[in-house]
Write a protein that holds these residues in place. Structure first.
Motif, mmCIF file in Angstrom:
data_model
loop_
_atom_site.group_PDB
_atom_site.id
_atom_site.type_symbol
_atom_site.label_atom_id
_atom_site.label_comp_id
_atom_site.label_asym_id
_atom_site.label_seq_id
_atom_site.Cartn_x
_atom_site.Cartn_y
_atom_site.Cartn_z
ATOM 1 N N LYS A 186 0.868 -1.211 -0.088
ATOM 2 C CA LYS A 186 -0.126 0.040 -0.149
ATOM 3 C C LYS A 186 0.859 1.200 -0.061
ATOM 4 O O LYS A 186 0.572 2.234 -0.943
ATOM 5 C CB LYS A 186 -0.780 -0.176 1.153
ATOM 6 N N ARG A 187 1.909 1.051 0.669
ATOM 7 C CA ARG A 187 2.775 2.346 0.858
ATOM 8 C C ARG A 187 3.428 2.751 -0.189
ATOM 9 O O ARG A 187 3.627 3.766 -0.945
ATOM 10 C CB ARG A 187 3.641 2.203 2.268
ATOM 11 N N THR A 188 4.204 1.753 -0.975
ATOM 12 C CA THR A 188 4.948 1.705 -2.172
ATOM 13 C C THR A 188 4.116 2.392 -3.407
ATOM 14 O O THR A 188 4.482 3.162 -4.134
ATOM 15 C CB THR A 188 5.646 0.449 -2.315
ATOM 16 N N HIS A 189 2.925 1.687 -3.355
ATOM 17 C CA HIS A 189 1.780 2.234 -4.521
ATOM 18 C C HIS A 189 1.599 3.627 -4.251
ATOM 19 O O HIS A 189 1.397 4.189 -5.164
ATOM 20 C CB HIS A 189 0.464 1.400 -4.468
ATOM 21 N N ARG A 190 1.165 4.233 -2.898
ATOM 22 C CA ARG A 190 0.895 5.327 -2.711
ATOM 23 C C ARG A 190 2.096 6.292 -3.194
ATOM 24 O O ARG A 190 1.590 7.319 -3.684
ATOM 25 C CB ARG A 190 0.669 5.573 -1.076
ATOM 26 N N LEU A 191 3.389 5.948 -2.921
ATOM 27 C CA LEU A 191 4.293 6.869 -3.173
ATOM 28 C C LEU A 191 4.321 6.626 -4.738
ATOM 29 O O LEU A 191 4.819 7.948 -5.434
ATOM 30 C CB LEU A 191 5.649 6.408 -2.799
ATOM 31 N N ALA A 192 4.277 5.663 -5.540
ATOM 32 C CA ALA A 192 4.496 5.606 -6.848
ATOM 33 C C ALA A 192 3.376 6.562 -7.617
ATOM 34 O O ALA A 192 3.467 7.132 -8.721
ATOM 35 C CB ALA A 192 4.342 3.972 -7.299
ATOM 36 N N ARG A 193 2.098 6.577 -7.074
ATOM 37 C CA ARG A 193 1.033 7.374 -7.640
ATOM 38 C C ARG A 193 1.518 8.750 -7.618
ATOM 39 O O ARG A 193 0.998 9.616 -8.757
ATOM 40 C CB ARG A 193 -0.206 7.232 -6.835
ATOM 41 N N VAL A 194 2.517 9.124 -6.653
ATOM 42 C CA VAL A 194 2.785 10.656 -6.513
ATOM 43 C C VAL A 194 4.051 10.882 -7.421
ATOM 44 O O VAL A 194 4.258 11.920 -8.025
ATOM 45 C CB VAL A 194 3.206 10.880 -4.726
ATOM 46 N N LEU A 226 7.701 12.335 -12.799
ATOM 47 C CA LEU A 226 8.671 11.455 -13.717
ATOM 48 C C LEU A 226 8.535 11.659 -15.109
ATOM 49 O O LEU A 226 9.247 11.692 -15.892
ATOM 50 C CB LEU A 226 8.779 10.092 -12.951
ATOM 51 N N LYS A 227 7.007 11.250 -15.345
ATOM 52 C CA LYS A 227 6.649 11.059 -16.829
ATOM 53 C C LYS A 227 7.028 12.378 -17.414
ATOM 54 O O LYS A 227 7.382 12.571 -18.754
ATOM 55 C CB LYS A 227 5.245 11.019 -16.633
ATOM 56 N N VAL A 245 11.727 15.117 -21.768
ATOM 57 C CA VAL A 245 12.761 15.597 -22.511
ATOM 58 C C VAL A 245 13.721 14.634 -23.080
ATOM 59 O O VAL A 245 14.515 15.004 -24.055
ATOM 60 C CB VAL A 245 13.551 16.649 -21.446
ATOM 61 N N PHE A 246 13.357 13.287 -22.984
ATOM 62 C CA PHE A 246 14.302 12.385 -23.433
ATOM 63 C C PHE A 246 13.123 11.885 -24.864
ATOM 64 O O PHE A 246 13.461 10.534 -25.110
ATOM 65 C CB PHE A 246 14.577 11.246 -22.576
ATOM 66 N N GLY A 247 12.123 12.297 -24.795
ATOM 67 C CA GLY A 247 11.217 11.880 -25.759
ATOM 68 C C GLY A 247 10.120 10.973 -25.213
ATOM 69 O O GLY A 247 9.749 11.060 -23.928
ATOM 70 N N ARG A 248 9.238 10.136 -25.965
ATOM 71 C CA ARG A 248 8.220 9.218 -25.339
ATOM 72 C C ARG A 248 8.215 7.996 -25.617
ATOM 73 O O ARG A 248 9.398 7.613 -26.322
ATOM 74 C CB ARG A 248 6.906 9.999 -26.109
ATOM 75 N N TRP A 249 7.588 7.253 -25.027
ATOM 76 C CA TRP A 249 7.782 5.773 -25.256
ATOM 77 C C TRP A 249 6.556 4.963 -25.827
ATOM 78 O O TRP A 249 5.544 5.671 -25.620
ATOM 79 C CB TRP A 249 8.258 5.053 -24.054
ATOM 80 N N VAL A 250 6.726 4.227 -26.504
ATOM 81 C CA VAL A 250 5.473 3.572 -27.274
ATOM 82 C C VAL A 250 5.743 1.906 -26.692
ATOM 83 O O VAL A 250 6.545 1.157 -26.566
ATOM 84 C CB VAL A 250 5.557 3.213 -28.577
ATOM 85 N N ASP A 251 4.476 1.362 -26.126
ATOM 86 C CA ASP A 251 4.372 -0.077 -25.900
ATOM 87 C C ASP A 251 4.227 -1.093 -26.889
ATOM 88 O O ASP A 251 3.141 -0.508 -27.663
ATOM 89 C CB ASP A 251 3.197 -0.141 -24.626
ATOM 90 N N GLU A 252 4.658 -2.005 -27.111
ATOM 91 C CA GLU A 252 4.345 -3.067 -28.073
ATOM 92 C C GLU A 252 3.931 -4.423 -27.269
ATOM 93 O O GLU A 252 4.691 -4.775 -26.357
ATOM 94 C CB GLU A 252 5.225 -3.230 -29.151
ATOM 95 N N ASN A 253 2.805 -4.871 -27.761
ATOM 96 C CA ASN A 253 2.211 -6.103 -26.798
ATOM 97 C C ASN A 253 2.090 -6.199 -25.301
ATOM 98 O O ASN A 253 2.668 -6.843 -24.811
ATOM 99 C CB ASN A 253 3.113 -7.195 -27.523
ATOM 100 N N VAL A 288 13.886 3.621 -16.157
ATOM 101 C CA VAL A 288 12.789 4.585 -15.932
ATOM 102 C C VAL A 288 11.819 4.559 -16.798
ATOM 103 O O VAL A 288 10.527 4.515 -16.488
ATOM 104 C CB VAL A 288 13.281 6.045 -15.326
ATOM 105 N N PHE A 289 12.158 4.321 -18.021
ATOM 106 C CA PHE A 289 11.153 4.245 -19.229
ATOM 107 C C PHE A 289 10.515 2.887 -18.954
ATOM 108 O O PHE A 289 9.158 2.802 -19.187
ATOM 109 C CB PHE A 289 12.003 3.891 -20.679
ATOM 110 N N VAL A 290 11.124 1.634 -18.494
ATOM 111 C CA VAL A 290 10.403 0.656 -18.271
ATOM 112 C C VAL A 290 9.645 0.450 -17.051
ATOM 113 O O VAL A 290 8.571 0.267 -17.034
ATOM 114 C CB VAL A 290 11.514 -0.626 -18.232
ATOM 115 N N ALA A 291 10.052 1.451 -15.902
ATOM 116 C CA ALA A 291 9.307 1.468 -14.820
ATOM 117 C C ALA A 291 7.917 2.328 -15.112
ATOM 118 O O ALA A 291 6.789 1.793 -14.712
ATOM 119 C CB ALA A 291 10.168 2.358 -13.815
ATOM 120 N N LEU A 292 7.988 3.397 -15.956
ATOM 121 C CA LEU A 292 6.812 4.316 -16.263
ATOM 122 C C LEU A 292 5.687 3.356 -17.301
ATOM 123 O O LEU A 292 4.682 3.567 -16.970
ATOM 124 C CB LEU A 292 7.238 5.430 -17.010
#
Ligand SMILES: CCCCCCCCCCCCCCCC(=O)OC[C@@H](O)COP(=O)(O)O
Length: 244
Positions: free
Chosen positions: A16-24, A29-30, A35-43, A66-70
């Motif tokens: 719960k705590r980690t999710h709460r922080l990730a939401r903030v 971060l996004k 400034v590094f561009g955008r990412w596109v997900d495949e499958n 960080v791209f993978v995390a986001l």
């Protein structure tokens, strides 16, 4: 460093705590990452929507985690990266611990503890993210190489399938060895989620661990080839089929 930096737990309260922080943390971060561009997900449908998951990810730039995390967070999964223990100290260390990431003690007698933490995370239904290279690729053409067997060991022990993850576009921003990233708002990072590889029931012999590991490496190499538009080197082709 905190008193017990390597005591990582995944209780419902931790979650719960980690999710709460990730939401903030995720929205700013996004924004910064634009400034590094955008990412596109495949499958992204290959990302297990709930329950334990093991993701084996290609590592070609200090920016790619960080791209993978986001990407994972945006697809409904909170990533638990296995990351080298120095990242758990100092300025980055605090959020790394608060976000429930998993430290890896390299070259130490306790190195295998890291897999125990990963196992604990899986038992709690978490999404564990591993760089099987253990480091940035050293290949001059950036092909994935020298995968270590930890992913296969973890998957065999837990019965959890391996999702191979390739990406392309971060090395244009910050290739291995670069001191600082280039800012390219038009840059596109493609992240490709491969079909889960189910190896449950296979015996954990040294040979099988190596065969599975080479297979995961070859599948990631094939997807890197597709994303980068480069031909897949011959050396990967025989491991594309998993024959045990
Ligand atoms: C966005 C909302 C969710 C946030 C989740 C937390 C995100 C944390 C992302 C950071 C994860 C960092 C993983 C780093 C993995 C790692 O440790 O790789 C080592 C290499 O780099 C460099 O190694 P080397 O050059 O050999 O020292």
């Amino acid at each position: 460093m905190s008193q017990k930096p390597y005591d990582v737990t995944f209780t419902p309260e931790d979650q719960k705590r980690t999710h709460r922080l990730a939401r903030v943390v995720a929205p700013p971060l996004k924004t910064v990452y634009r400034v590094f561009g955008r990412w596109v997900d495949e499958n992204p449908h290959n990302i297990p929507q709930d329950g334990p998951a093991i993701l084996a990810v290609y590592h070609a730039s200090l920016l790619d985690p960080v791209f993978v995390a986001l990407s994972l967070w945006s697809n409904g999964r909170m990533p638990r990266f296995m990351a080298k223990s120095p990242l758990f100290t100092g300025i980055i260390g605090r959020p790394m611990r608060a976000l429930g990431q998993i430290p890896v003690l390299r070259n130490s007698a306790t190195a295998s503890d890291s897999l125990k933490y990963a196992r604990k995370a899986l038992d709690a239904g978490e999404c564990v993210v591993i760089y099987p290279q253990g480091t940035l690729t050293k290949n001059p053409e950036l092909w994935p190489e020298n995968f270590k067997t930890g992913v296969a060991r973890l998957a065999l022990e837990s019965g959890v399938p391996i999702v191979p993850v390739a990406h392309w576009g971060t090395s244009a921003l910050m290739p291995p060895g670069a001191k600082k990233p280039a800012l390219k708002p038009g840059n596109i990072v493609r992240i490709s989620y491969g079909e889960p590889i189910d190896i449950s029931g296979i015996e954990a012999t040294r040979e099988n661990l190596r065969t599975i590991t080479n297979h995961v490496e070859a599948v990631i190499a094939r997807d890197v080839a597709r994303l980068s538009g480069k031909p897949l080197p011959e050396r990967y082709t025989h491991a594309l089929e998993l024959s045990l």
